[in-house]
Design an enzyme around this catalytic site. Structure first.
Site, PDB file in Angstrom:
ATOM      1  N   LYS A   1     -14.158   1.577 -20.974  1.00  0.00           N
ATOM      2  CA  LYS A   1     -13.781   1.967 -22.339  1.00  0.00           C
ATOM      3  C   LYS A   1     -12.439   1.351 -22.725  1.00  0.00           C
ATOM      4  CE  LYS A   1     -13.017   6.062 -25.218  1.00  0.00           C
ATOM      5  NZ  LYS A   1     -12.997   7.558 -25.239  1.00  0.00           N
TER       6      LYS A   1
ATOM      7  N   HIS B   1      29.433   2.945   0.513  1.00  0.00           N
ATOM      8  CA  HIS B   1      28.176   3.618   0.184  1.00  0.00           C
ATOM      9  C   HIS B   1      27.054   3.044   1.039  1.00  0.00           C
ATOM     10  CE1 HIS B   1      29.528   5.933  -3.357  1.00  0.00           C
ATOM     11  NE2 HIS B   1      30.409   4.954  -3.491  1.00  0.00           N
TER      12      HIS B   1
ATOM     13  N   GLU C   1      24.284   4.211   1.741  1.00  0.00           N
ATOM     14  CA  GLU C   1      22.947   4.489   1.196  1.00  0.00           C
ATOM     15  C   GLU C   1      22.386   3.296   0.412  1.00  0.00           C
ATOM     16  OE1 GLU C   1      25.864   6.198  -1.943  1.00  0.00           O
ATOM     17  OE2 GLU C   1      25.769   5.908   0.235  1.00  0.00           O
TER      18      GLU C   1
ATOM     19  N   CYS D   1      32.112   7.593   1.020  1.00  0.00           N
ATOM     20  CA  CYS D   1      33.141   7.237   0.037  1.00  0.00           C
ATOM     21  C   CYS D   1      34.090   8.416  -0.206  1.00  0.00           C
ATOM     22  CB  CYS D   1      32.486   6.746  -1.251  1.00  0.00           C
ATOM     23  SG  CYS D   1      33.642   5.911  -2.361  1.00  0.00           S
TER      24      CYS D   1
END
Length: 548
Positions: A227, A510, A512, A384
């Site tokens: 569709k 940082h 991460e 940090c």
């Protein structure tokens, strides 16, 4: 491999938050698995020049690249999924585009012509797309257009990519459009009308999508695909079902099952290569096997918007995948810890993490949380600001400097153990005195940090202004703090740890931002390992290096 770069543009319609960033990152991972050199870019319609000064409560985290660029959080998804370091040209905002164009106009580079959205703004957008390709030399660029089709802010970007397809050749560009297919409970149906209207809006500005990715909470039937194909003028194999999944890291495999990468490879005349997804399949298996619970408390300032700590959350998960652990997060608003029972709030923690941030609000609560972690011998990881608070806490409660503080929080403190360096003072532009991007860190032999990294020199990404004051290095060390990571000059403290504590470590950077699901960051990996050991009662008094 293609002689010139190919481009895939990812747009979104109906609603924001559909997952354009995850889809772009997943698609890039699939195409990289085919042996292609990949780069990514985010075209953001907001008028800020970059996210660096934007409120984390509103925008979420700022993702910093190796080259110091402050970018949108979606670039974090791009890097985590592809394990590629991106370039400052990977983030383009309306503000940066207009700033450049107005600068050219002021310098007379347009020779007195009337400066307009078309062609001057759209030309600058296209120039930035080409500049990324020149800087990174990819086979293929995956480019996400922020915002929602129909928003006035994104129109210049959509017009620019429409023009670019004609300029580089239609065989070199593909358009992928995400749209929502909501499930209507009373009728028990998925509805295609929002997708139809979204595609109609896109086509009204001259862009015909090659692929429609249908976001829904359940699989889309073949009938619905046919569709959408009929009404939106896209081949049935170009209609992709993208259902909700338990983990974002399952999305590449879901899209592979729908053959999104194969369809686009054929469309762009890329080599027919079977993607090697063995590493990613292993990752997803580890995700599903991660069942051992471990409780980590995050003591932060922006906890009401989890996107403010998006990379921290993902890095903790990566550490959990490595150890087969399911990381349960408890969010603690640091300003609410002041005057509260810290033991009542944090007493059940297996690990305590203090992330980054700016400003005075909430820092005393973070200091109290760190004191609790140090005295109760609970594994601690500081990021940090989490290092700066740890230094302040140690100076006050171990070194006897009762009024020790950061000059950021109290300019009148008699013991500014955290301070601006002399060369930073007098810089007035916001951000002008900041350390941004990757800097080298020399690791001290025999320390927890050296054991974790298993390297002598590492590079970590920074985003901060204040440093551990060199005048206090000696007294900190004399009282038992180890400065285990230093700048090459030996002047700047990068990592601290406490050998008398089972696991207490903090970085002035940082970490991460460099963690990957297939390659967790060493500090997060070992922090989760220590938290697991604490939970299981096997954590000892000596420093740990849990790398298994």
């Amino acid at each position: 491999m293609p002689e010139r770069p190919k481009y895939i543009f990812v747009t979104g319609g109906v609603a924001s938050g559909l997952g354009k960033g995850i889809t772009s990152a997943s698609l890039a991972r699939l195409l990289k698995s085919r042996g292609l050199r990949i780069t990514l870019q985010k075209l953001d319609p907001y008028i800020n020049v970059d996210p660096g000064t934007m409120n984390p409560f509103e925008h979420g985290e700022v993702f910093v690249l190796d080259d110091g660029a402050e970018t949108d959080l979606d670039l974090g998804h791009y890097e985590r999924f592809t394990d590629e370091s991106l370039h400052r040209e990977s983030n383009v905002t309306t503000g940066a585009v207009y700033q450049t164009v107005i600068g050219k106009e002021r310098r007379g580079e347009f020779l007195g012509k009337t400066v307009q959205v078309i062609p001057h703004i759209t030309n600058e957008i296209k120039e930035r797309i080409h500049r990324l390709a020149e800087a990174t030399d990819p086979d293929l660029c995956v480019i996400e257009v922020g915002g929602t089709v129909g928003d006035i802010e994104s129109l210049p970007f959509l017009e620019a990519i429409r023009q670019l397809r004609n300029e580089v050749g239609r065989e070199n560009v593909a358009f992928v459009h995400l749209a929502l297919m909501p499930f209507i409970g009373p009728t028990g149906e998925l509805k295609t009308k929002p997708t139809q209207h979204s595609v109609k809006e896109l086509r009204s500005i001259g862009i015909q999508p090659d692929v429609i990715v249908c976001r829904s909470d359940r699989p889309i039937s073949r009938h619905l695909k046919e569709k959408i194909s009929l009404l939106c003028d896209v081949p049935p194999q170009g209609v992709i079902s993208a259902v909700d999944v338990d983990s974002i890291y399952e999305v590449p495999l879901m899209l592979r099952k729908e053959n999104l990468d194969g369809y686009l490879a054929n469309l762009l005349r890329l080599p027919e290569v079977e993607p090697d997804l063995s590493e990613w399949r292993d990752l997803v298996e580890r995700v599903h096997r991660a069942a051992e619970p471990v409780n980590v408390s995050i003591v932060g300032k922006y906890v009401t918007l989890k996107d403010a700590y998006l990379s921290v959350i993902e890095a903790l998960k990566h550490g959990g995948f490595h150890h087969g652990a399911r990381v349960n997060l408890t969010w603690i608003a640091s300003d609410e810890l002041v005057g509260a029972s810290v033991e009542e709030v944090l007493g059940r923690s297996d690990g305590i993490l203090v992330p980054g941030g700016f400003g005075l609000r909430g820092v005393e609560g973070k200091v109290e949380a760190i004191r609790f972690a140090r005295e109760q011998r609970i594994p601690y990881l500081g990021l940090c600001l989490g290092l700066q608070c740890a230094v302040v806490e140690f100076a006050r409660n171990v070194c006897g400097l009762e009024e020790a503080n950061s000059s950021e929080w109290n300019p009148e403190t008699p013991h500014p153990v955290i301070d601006l360096l002399p060369e930073q003072k007098g810089v007035v532009d916001l951000g002008g005195s900041m350390r941004l991007g990757a800097y080298p860190c020399n690791l001290v032999p025999g320390t927890l940090a050296r054991s974790a990294y298993a390297e002598d020199v590492v590079y970590e990404r920074h985003r901060h202004r204040y440093e551990v004051n060199p005048e206090y290095h000696e007294i900190l060390q004399r009282n038992g703090m180890v400065l285990s990571g230093m700048s090459p000059s030996g002047r700047l403290v990068e990592i601290i740890e406490l050998p008398s504590h089972p696991y207490f470590i903090a970085g002035q950077f940082h970490p991460e931002l460099r963690s990957r699901p297939t390659r967790p960051h060493p500090l997060f990996r070992d922090f989760i390992g220590a938290a697991l050991a604490h939970r299981q009662g096997t954590l000892r008094g000596e420093p740990l290096a849990i790398t298994g």
